[in-house]
Design a protein around this motif. Structure first.
Motif, PDB file in Angstrom:
ATOM      1  N   TYR A  15      68.027  15.442  11.737  1.00 34.32           N
ATOM      2  CA  TYR A  15      66.681  15.715  11.246  1.00 34.32           C
ATOM      3  C   TYR A  15      65.674  15.077  12.185  1.00 34.32           C
ATOM      4  N   SER A  16      64.506  15.679  12.283  1.00 30.41           N
ATOM      5  CA  SER A  16      63.458  15.118  13.137  1.00 30.41           C
ATOM      6  C   SER A  16      62.936  13.821  12.528  1.00 30.41           C
ATOM      7  N   THR A  17      62.162  13.088  13.317  1.00 33.27           N
ATOM      8  CA  THR A  17      61.581  11.837  12.838  1.00 33.27           C
ATOM      9  C   THR A  17      60.724  12.064  11.603  1.00 33.27           C
ATOM     10  N   GLN A  18      59.920  13.138  11.607  1.00 34.50           N
ATOM     11  CA  GLN A  18      59.027  13.411  10.487  1.00 34.50           C
ATOM     12  C   GLN A  18      59.808  13.731   9.218  1.00 34.50           C
ATOM     13  N   THR A  19      60.845  14.580   9.342  1.00 38.07           N
ATOM     14  CA  THR A  19      61.642  14.946   8.169  1.00 38.07           C
ATOM     15  C   THR A  19      62.323  13.717   7.569  1.00 38.07           C
ATOM     16  N   THR A  20      62.920  12.905   8.426  1.00 35.21           N
ATOM     17  CA  THR A  20      63.606  11.701   7.945  1.00 35.21           C
ATOM     18  C   THR A  20      62.623  10.739   7.282  1.00 35.21           C
ATOM     19  N   SER A  21      61.457  10.527   7.903  1.00 33.19           N
ATOM     20  CA  SER A  21      60.497   9.564   7.371  1.00 33.19           C
ATOM     21  C   SER A  21      59.949  10.009   6.024  1.00 33.19           C
ATOM     22  N   PRO A 140      65.759  28.817  30.230  1.00 36.39           N
ATOM     23  CA  PRO A 140      66.191  30.209  30.399  1.00 36.39           C
ATOM     24  C   PRO A 140      65.391  31.209  29.582  1.00 36.39           C
ATOM     25  N   GLY A 141      64.568  30.735  28.666  1.00 39.73           N
ATOM     26  CA  GLY A 141      63.723  31.637  27.890  1.00 39.73           C
ATOM     27  C   GLY A 141      64.346  32.160  26.620  1.00 39.73           C
ATOM     28  N   LYS A 142      65.507  31.660  26.234  1.00 39.14           N
ATOM     29  CA  LYS A 142      66.192  32.150  25.039  1.00 39.14           C
ATOM     30  C   LYS A 142      65.521  31.699  23.747  1.00 39.14           C
ATOM     31  N   MET A 143      64.839  30.525  23.813  1.00 36.73           N
ATOM     32  CA  MET A 143      64.279  29.948  22.590  1.00 36.73           C
ATOM     33  C   MET A 143      62.795  29.663  22.737  1.00 36.73           C
ATOM     34  N   GLY A 144      62.129  30.382  23.647  1.00 40.13           N
ATOM     35  CA  GLY A 144      60.693  30.260  23.766  1.00 40.13           C
ATOM     36  C   GLY A 144      60.236  29.034  24.538  1.00 40.13           C
ATOM     37  N   TYR A 145      59.018  28.617  24.238  1.00 30.61           N
ATOM     38  CA  TYR A 145      58.348  27.516  24.931  1.00 30.61           C
ATOM     39  C   TYR A 145      58.884  26.187  24.401  1.00 30.61           C
ATOM     40  N   TYR A 146      59.317  25.309  25.314  1.00 31.18           N
ATOM     41  CA  TYR A 146      59.856  24.012  24.920  1.00 31.18           C
ATOM     42  C   TYR A 146      58.762  22.950  25.060  1.00 31.18           C
ATOM     43  N   GLU A 147      58.477  22.272  23.964  1.00 25.06           N
ATOM     44  CA  GLU A 147      57.482  21.212  23.972  1.00 25.06           C
ATOM     45  C   GLU A 147      58.141  19.853  23.789  1.00 25.06           C
ATOM     46  N   GLN A 148      57.475  18.814  24.298  1.00 28.04           N
ATOM     47  CA  GLN A 148      57.882  17.423  24.102  1.00 28.04           C
ATOM     48  C   GLN A 148      59.333  17.190  24.522  1.00 28.04           C
ATOM     49  N   MET A 149      59.607  17.566  25.759  1.00 29.05           N
ATOM     50  CA  MET A 149      60.911  17.309  26.361  1.00 29.05           C
ATOM     51  C   MET A 149      60.946  15.885  26.911  1.00 29.05           C
ATOM     52  N   ALA A 150      62.112  15.262  26.851  1.00 33.51           N
ATOM     53  CA  ALA A 150      62.273  13.898  27.347  1.00 33.51           C
ATOM     54  C   ALA A 150      63.443  13.849  28.324  1.00 33.51           C
ATOM     55  N   VAL A 219      72.662  11.142  32.811  1.00 29.67           N
ATOM     56  CA  VAL A 219      71.284  11.636  32.798  1.00 29.67           C
ATOM     57  C   VAL A 219      71.176  12.625  31.646  1.00 29.67           C
ATOM     58  N   GLN A 220      70.158  12.460  30.826  1.00 30.54           N
ATOM     59  CA  GLN A 220      70.007  13.339  29.675  1.00 30.54           C
ATOM     60  C   GLN A 220      68.596  13.885  29.591  1.00 30.54           C
ATOM     61  N   CYS A 221      68.511  15.177  29.259  1.00 29.16           N
ATOM     62  CA  CYS A 221      67.237  15.832  29.006  1.00 29.16           C
ATOM     63  C   CYS A 221      67.344  16.508  27.640  1.00 29.16           C
ATOM     64  N   GLU A 222      66.357  16.295  26.791  1.00 31.85           N
ATOM     65  CA  GLU A 222      66.432  16.838  25.441  1.00 31.85           C
ATOM     66  C   GLU A 222      65.046  17.072  24.882  1.00 31.85           C
ATOM     67  N   ALA A 223      64.972  17.978  23.912  1.00 33.42           N
ATOM     68  CA  ALA A 223      63.743  18.173  23.155  1.00 33.42           C
ATOM     69  C   ALA A 223      63.686  17.099  22.078  1.00 33.42           C
ATOM     70  N   MET A 224      62.578  16.373  22.003  1.00 30.88           N
ATOM     71  CA  MET A 224      62.488  15.243  21.099  1.00 30.88           C
ATOM     72  C   MET A 224      62.547  15.663  19.640  1.00 30.88           C
ATOM     73  N   TYR A 225      62.178  16.912  19.326  1.00 32.34           N
ATOM     74  CA  TYR A 225      62.128  17.342  17.936  1.00 32.34           C
ATOM     75  C   TYR A 225      62.948  18.608  17.685  1.00 32.34           C
ATOM     76  N   ASN A 226      63.906  18.859  18.542  1.00 34.99           N
ATOM     77  CA  ASN A 226      64.814  19.988  18.317  1.00 34.99           C
ATOM     78  C   ASN A 226      66.167  19.616  18.896  1.00 34.99           C
ATOM     79  N   ASN A 227      67.116  19.314  18.044  1.00 32.02           N
ATOM     80  CA  ASN A 227      68.421  18.826  18.482  1.00 32.02           C
ATOM     81  C   ASN A 227      69.274  19.893  19.148  1.00 32.02           C
ATOM     82  N   ASP A 228      68.845  21.162  19.089  1.00 35.07           N
ATOM     83  CA  ASP A 228      69.613  22.250  19.702  1.00 35.07           C
ATOM     84  C   ASP A 228      69.343  22.372  21.200  1.00 35.07           C
ATOM     85  N   ILE A 229      68.337  21.671  21.697  1.00 40.54           N
ATOM     86  CA  ILE A 229      67.946  21.789  23.107  1.00 40.54           C
ATOM     87  C   ILE A 229      68.271  20.487  23.814  1.00 40.54           C
TER      88      ILE A 229
END
Length: 242
Positions: A15-21, A140-150, A219-229
């Motif tokens: 769950y995202s930070t907001q959902t958990t909180s 790759p464009g499969k899931m649209g625009y990715y925001e807040q990547m880390a 080395v890790q790259c991930e979307a901060m609020y989407n665990n699928d990316i």
């Protein structure tokens, strides 16, 4: 409803930070407004040592030195008792619980190069060598625009990060635009957004400074609020030699 929320939060589902909180806030408000007439009472046996708890609180935590493979808990109260045994420790080198890579969702390539742009093997580097880490990330464009990547890069203690911002020579090793970059002693965090079918490249200037054998973390790259990316490149041992 409280039982359902607590059950969902206790599962392995991400769950995202907001959902958990907000879930925890709801539980806290409920517990604060509804006092229980029954006390939290239980006995436990760990490493042959016995202990007991008698509390009016909904939650009680007991620190233990867990050496054996078993722990015994006896509920002596009138409430249902939910027990969690939480173990903490330092993982061995290479033991990372990163999600598997999915290039169709996020494609990441990590390489190390000389200042002339030639690819080099970081496994063994001569002391005093200047080089840079290059990470290329593609949406790759499969899931649209990715925001807040880390993007998280943790370097061996034998390598020194050369902060180009402090030396006023950022242009000498240009990187793609980013929202924010946090440069620390042994690691760099880069935060950015990436459009569909866009490719971004980030570079970090390094120096092989200290002799010895060190572990280069994954080395890790991930979307901060989407665990699928997410995308990861495994770590490995490296050396700095004379």
């Amino acid at each position: 409803m409280l039982t359902k929320v607590a059950s969902r939060l206790g599962q392995d589902t991400w769950y995202s930070t907001q959902t958990t909180s907000y879930g925890l806030l709801a539980i806290a408000k409920f517990c604060g407004q509804n006092s229980s007439s029954n006390r939290l009472q239980y006995n436990y046996v760990v490493n042959g040592a016995k202990g007991s708890t008698n509390s009016e609180q909904y939650l009680n935590t007991t620190a233990i030195n867990f050496k054996n493979n078993t722990a015994s808990i006896t509920n002596t109260g009138r409430n249902v008792l939910f027990v969690r045994l939480i173990l903490q420790g330092q993982p061995v080198a290479g033991q990372n619980n990163f999600l598997p890579n999915n290039p169709e969702v996020l494609d990441m390539n990590v390489s190390y190069k000389t200042l002339k742009g030639l690819t080099l093997d970081p496994t063994t580097l001569k002391q005093g060598t200047d080089f840079y880490a290059e990470v290329t990330v593609k949406n790759p464009g499969k899931m649209g625009y990715y925001e807040q990547m880390a993007l998280t890069q943790i370097f061996p203690s034998g390598w020194e990060i050369i902060n180009t911002r402090l030396n006023d020579n950022e242009g000498a090793l240009a990187s793609a635009p980013y929202t924010y970059r946090d440069v620390r002693d042994d690691r760099v965090f880069t935060y950015f957004n990436i459009r569909e079918n866009e490719t971004l490249t980030y570079r970090i200037l390094l120096n092989a400074s200290y002799l010895g054998k060190y572990y280069l973390s994954a080395v890790q790259c991930e979307a901060m609020y989407n665990n699928d990316i997410s995308a990861t490149q495994a770590g490995k041992w490296v050396q700095v030699v004379k």
